[in-house]
Design a protein around this motif. Structure first.
Motif, PDB file in Angstrom:
ATOM      1  N   LEU A   7     -13.153   0.343  10.408  1.00  0.00           N
ATOM      2  CA  LEU A   7     -13.375  -0.784   9.541  1.00  0.00           C
ATOM      3  C   LEU A   7     -11.935  -1.527   9.217  1.00  0.00           C
ATOM      4  CD1 LEU A   7     -15.708   0.686   6.372  1.00  0.00           C
ATOM      5  CD2 LEU A   7     -16.489  -0.907   8.372  1.00  0.00           C
ATOM      6  N   LEU A   8     -11.057  -0.704   9.150  1.00  0.00           N
ATOM      7  CA  LEU A   8      -9.953  -1.179   8.840  1.00  0.00           C
ATOM      8  C   LEU A   8      -9.081  -1.899  10.124  1.00  0.00           C
ATOM      9  CD1 LEU A   8      -8.078   1.819   7.062  1.00  0.00           C
ATOM     10  CD2 LEU A   8      -8.611  -0.612   6.034  1.00  0.00           C
ATOM     11  N   ARG A   9      -9.712  -1.510  11.372  1.00  0.00           N
ATOM     12  CA  ARG A   9      -8.954  -2.067  12.525  1.00  0.00           C
ATOM     13  C   ARG A   9      -9.789  -3.318  12.973  1.00  0.00           C
ATOM     14  NH1 ARG A   9      -7.702   3.095  16.350  1.00  0.00           N
ATOM     15  NH2 ARG A   9      -6.002   4.218  14.792  1.00  0.00           N
ATOM     16  N   GLY A  10      -9.291  -4.067  13.952  1.00  0.00           N
ATOM     17  CA  GLY A  10     -10.160  -5.380  14.283  1.00  0.00           C
ATOM     18  C   GLY A  10      -9.455  -6.245  14.930  1.00  0.00           C
ATOM     19  N   LYS A  11      -9.481  -7.521  15.018  1.00  0.00           N
ATOM     20  CA  LYS A  11      -8.730  -8.422  15.719  1.00  0.00           C
ATOM     21  C   LYS A  11      -7.560  -8.835  15.047  1.00  0.00           C
ATOM     22  CE  LYS A  11      -9.141 -13.124  17.896  1.00  0.00           C
ATOM     23  NZ  LYS A  11     -10.233 -14.408  18.195  1.00  0.00           N
ATOM     24  N   LEU A  46     -13.721   9.812   8.285  1.00  0.00           N
ATOM     25  CA  LEU A  46     -12.451   8.983   8.262  1.00  0.00           C
ATOM     26  C   LEU A  46     -12.435   8.161   9.590  1.00  0.00           C
ATOM     27  CD1 LEU A  46     -10.010  11.846   7.673  1.00  0.00           C
ATOM     28  CD2 LEU A  46     -10.613  10.098   6.318  1.00  0.00           C
ATOM     29  N   GLU A  47     -13.288   8.484  10.887  1.00  0.00           N
ATOM     30  CA  GLU A  47     -13.287   7.559  12.061  1.00  0.00           C
ATOM     31  C   GLU A  47     -13.937   6.342  11.493  1.00  0.00           C
ATOM     32  OE1 GLU A  47     -13.954  10.794  11.865  1.00  0.00           O
ATOM     33  OE2 GLU A  47     -12.197  11.842  12.999  1.00  0.00           O
ATOM     34  N   GLU A  48     -14.997   6.507  10.913  1.00  0.00           N
ATOM     35  CA  GLU A  48     -15.657   5.103  10.491  1.00  0.00           C
ATOM     36  C   GLU A  48     -14.949   4.231   9.536  1.00  0.00           C
ATOM     37  OE1 GLU A  48     -20.479   6.687  10.384  1.00  0.00           O
ATOM     38  OE2 GLU A  48     -19.016   7.158   8.933  1.00  0.00           O
ATOM     39  N   VAL A  49     -14.209   4.617   8.479  1.00  0.00           N
ATOM     40  CA  VAL A  49     -13.279   3.993   7.722  1.00  0.00           C
ATOM     41  C   VAL A  49     -12.233   3.372   8.459  1.00  0.00           C
ATOM     42  CG1 VAL A  49     -11.727   4.047   5.738  1.00  0.00           C
ATOM     43  CG2 VAL A  49     -13.847   5.477   5.723  1.00  0.00           C
ATOM     44  N   THR A  50     -11.364   4.200   9.418  1.00  0.00           N
ATOM     45  CA  THR A  50     -10.491   3.839  10.339  1.00  0.00           C
ATOM     46  C   THR A  50     -10.874   2.653  11.166  1.00  0.00           C
ATOM     47  OG1 THR A  50      -9.460   5.726  10.462  1.00  0.00           O
ATOM     48  CG2 THR A  50      -9.004   4.095  12.160  1.00  0.00           C
ATOM     49  N   LEU A  73       0.901  -1.271  -0.080  1.00  0.00           N
ATOM     50  CA  LEU A  73      -0.155  -0.001  -0.126  1.00  0.00           C
ATOM     51  C   LEU A  73       0.814   1.178  -0.053  1.00  0.00           C
ATOM     52  CD1 LEU A  73      -2.705  -1.203   2.446  1.00  0.00           C
ATOM     53  CD2 LEU A  73      -3.085  -0.419   0.080  1.00  0.00           C
ATOM     54  N   LYS A  74       0.598   2.267  -0.724  1.00  0.00           N
ATOM     55  CA  LYS A  74       1.054   3.363  -0.841  1.00  0.00           C
ATOM     56  C   LYS A  74       0.400   4.987  -0.658  1.00  0.00           C
ATOM     57  CE  LYS A  74       3.993   1.603  -4.744  1.00  0.00           C
ATOM     58  NZ  LYS A  74       4.435   1.713  -5.957  1.00  0.00           N
ATOM     59  N   ALA A  75       1.172   5.809  -0.196  1.00  0.00           N
ATOM     60  CA  ALA A  75       0.585   7.024   0.079  1.00  0.00           C
ATOM     61  C   ALA A  75      -0.042   7.337  -1.322  1.00  0.00           C
ATOM     62  CB  ALA A  75       1.560   8.121   0.552  1.00  0.00           C
ATOM     63  N   GLY A  76      -1.415   8.158  -1.260  1.00  0.00           N
ATOM     64  CA  GLY A  76      -1.886   8.487  -2.655  1.00  0.00           C
ATOM     65  C   GLY A  76      -2.931   7.615  -3.213  1.00  0.00           C
ATOM     66  N   ASP A  77      -2.878   6.212  -2.644  1.00  0.00           N
ATOM     67  CA  ASP A  77      -3.734   5.161  -2.925  1.00  0.00           C
ATOM     68  C   ASP A  77      -5.150   5.822  -2.317  1.00  0.00           C
ATOM     69  OD1 ASP A  77      -2.107   3.782  -4.121  1.00  0.00           O
ATOM     70  OD2 ASP A  77      -1.853   2.306  -2.218  1.00  0.00           O
ATOM     71  N   VAL A  78      -6.294   5.478  -3.299  1.00  0.00           N
ATOM     72  CA  VAL A  78      -7.418   5.895  -3.065  1.00  0.00           C
ATOM     73  C   VAL A  78      -8.425   4.713  -2.179  1.00  0.00           C
ATOM     74  CG1 VAL A  78      -9.650   6.840  -3.699  1.00  0.00           C
ATOM     75  CG2 VAL A  78      -7.595   8.017  -4.508  1.00  0.00           C
ATOM     76  N   ILE A  79      -8.949   4.626  -1.169  1.00  0.00           N
ATOM     77  CA  ILE A  79      -9.778   3.601  -0.843  1.00  0.00           C
ATOM     78  C   ILE A  79     -11.051   3.595  -1.250  1.00  0.00           C
ATOM     79  CG2 ILE A  79     -10.542   2.558   1.150  1.00  0.00           C
ATOM     80  CD1 ILE A  79      -8.064   3.133   2.699  1.00  0.00           C
ATOM     81  N   ILE A  80     -11.528   2.559  -1.795  1.00  0.00           N
ATOM     82  CA  ILE A  80     -12.826   2.429  -2.376  1.00  0.00           C
ATOM     83  C   ILE A  80     -13.833   1.590  -1.605  1.00  0.00           C
ATOM     84  CG2 ILE A  80     -14.160   1.733  -4.531  1.00  0.00           C
ATOM     85  CD1 ILE A  80     -12.319   3.966  -5.136  1.00  0.00           C
ATOM     86  N   SER A  81     -13.206   0.472  -1.134  1.00  0.00           N
ATOM     87  CA  SER A  81     -14.088  -0.352  -0.131  1.00  0.00           C
ATOM     88  C   SER A  81     -13.075  -0.863   1.095  1.00  0.00           C
ATOM     89  CB  SER A  81     -15.034  -1.186  -0.766  1.00  0.00           C
ATOM     90  OG  SER A  81     -14.282  -2.429  -1.509  1.00  0.00           O
ATOM     91  N   VAL A  82     -13.618  -1.354   1.961  1.00  0.00           N
ATOM     92  CA  VAL A  82     -12.975  -2.236   3.082  1.00  0.00           C
ATOM     93  C   VAL A  82     -14.038  -3.456   3.297  1.00  0.00           C
ATOM     94  CG1 VAL A  82     -12.050  -2.335   5.415  1.00  0.00           C
ATOM     95  CG2 VAL A  82     -11.863  -0.278   4.077  1.00  0.00           C
ATOM     96  N   ASN A  83     -13.539  -4.596   2.971  1.00  0.00           N
ATOM     97  CA  ASN A  83     -14.403  -5.905   3.232  1.00  0.00           C
ATOM     98  C   ASN A  83     -15.762  -5.807   2.514  1.00  0.00           C
ATOM     99  OD1 ASN A  83     -12.344  -7.188   4.690  1.00  0.00           O
ATOM    100  ND2 ASN A  83     -13.052  -6.621   6.613  1.00  0.00           N
TER     101      ASN A  83
END
Length: 366
Positions: A147-151, A141-145, A122-132
């Motif tokens: 989604l990225l965090r977890g067990k 941003l808090e909601e996307v963060t 993953l690189k700086a500048g990548d645009v996130i489209i979906s998570v899972n």
């Protein structure tokens, strides 16, 4: 934010602790009419049109009880408490990226070194489209963060856009710990950026000073800009590295009881500048005020936030917690900080580039 840590597994011990802290407190004089509250709750439960999630209902009642006291008191469920402590200590289970909004897109601002995100490309500048498979458009941003965090150990599927090409990258979550300190030496000056007063703040500042010592300079910039605070004891430990022998901060509760914290440093070997701004708060203001009052260094920047209260955080029997404002703090010379802030020795506004940092370097070198 300033926190004092306290943990107990028995409610009796907690009540005794509070009684010891507040010796003249009378429960009979100020107790809530719980029978009346219970009557209202029972009425809601009996007649409200929808089913009620009782745990959420109770949590909301407790949140209202604490949050209505002041902006800093709060109630945390078990999960919220864990997240709060992890955030404070900059430790979490995730993939190791920092996000930002750019042209209404969620974009990777920075990929942390030695993290799963870095390893998977993953690189700086990548645009996130979906998570899972969940689209991130319209999310904060808090909601996307979240989604990225977890067990730790679980795999997260991330769809990104890079240079108009869609890619799917799978990353295994790991325990991530972010150092609260960044440091370097340039133009003959040691530079320490302290991002928060986490549980490792003073330890990391000591490491930075040790490195600066090996370079052979005694000129140091301690950058507390945008630092929202953290633990009281860490603020005292950091201040003790620069402030000469004497008081660092005075803590005063509602009954007039005073607890003062002191430095045992015989003499500081550093020529110091502390950088602050309007987002330097709480524990940052303790350090800045102590340096200013004792003339242990020179303060440059803009007036600080003005958060001069202390919160005590207590973990409860169900592993939930309360954070309660219990005292106000004052500088070594008993200067008030709360809703006032710390005024720098030299007020400098940043414009198109970091003038504050340049002024600090000029001051130390001249």
């Amino acid at each position: 934010m300033i926190l004092m840590k306290k943990k107990t597994n028995k409610i009796l011990v907690l009540l005794l602790t509070l009684t010891l802290l507040l010796p003249s407190f009378s429960f009979a004089q100020t107790s809530v009419d719980y029978e009346y509250v219970d009557f209202i709750v029972e009425y809601i439960n009996a007649y409200y049109i929808k089913d009620i999630d009782y745990e959420t209902h109770q949590n909301n009642i407790l949140k209202g009880l604490l949050q209505n006291l002041d902006p800093y008191s709060d109630y945390y469920s078990k999960e919220e408490y864990e997240e709060f402590i992890n955030s404070l200590n900059q430790s979490f289970s995730g993939i190791g990226i920092v996000l930002k909004f750019e042209k209404n897109n969620v974009v990777i601002d920075r990929v942390l070194d030695d993290t799963p995100a870095k390893a998977q490309g993953l690189k700086a500048g990548d645009v996130i489209i979906s998570v899972n498979y969940q689209k991130v458009e319209g999310l904060s941003l808090e909601e996307v963060t979240s989604l990225l965090r977890g067990k730790a150990g679980n795999i997260v599927r991330i769809e990104i856009k890079r240079e108009n090409e869609l890619k799917v990258i799978k990353v295994r979550r790991e325990k991530i710990e972010i150092s609260p300190v960044e440091y370097d030496v340039f133009k003959g000056v040691g530079y320490i950026k302290l991002n928060s007063f986490s549980d490792k703040a003073s330890e990391k500042v000591k490491e930075a000073l040790k490195y600066i010592d090996t370079v052979g300079t005694n000129k140091v910039i301690l950058d507390l800009r945008d630092n929202p605070g953290g633990y009281l004891d860490e603020a005292v430990k950091v201040a003790s590295l620069f402030v000469p022998k004497g008081p660092i901060v005075h803590i005063k509760d509602k009954y007039g009881n005073v607890q003062s914290h002191y430095s045992n440093l015989e003499e500081s070997k550093y020529k110091l500048v502390v950088l602050v701004n309007e987002k330097s708060a709480s524990a940052s203001e303790i350090v800045a005020a102590a340096v200013k009052d004792t003339k242990a260094g020179y303060i440059i920047g803009t007036k600080t936030y003005g958060k001069g209260t202390v919160q005590n955080i207590v973990q409860l029997p169900k592993e939930d917690a309360i954070k309660l404002t219990v005292a106000e703090y004052f500088s070594p010379k008993w200067v008030k900080i709360d809703r006032v802030g710390v005024t720098p020795d030299l007020i400098v506004e940043n414009e198109t580039f970091d003038i504050q940092l340049e002024k600090a370097i000029d001051y130390l070198n001249n």
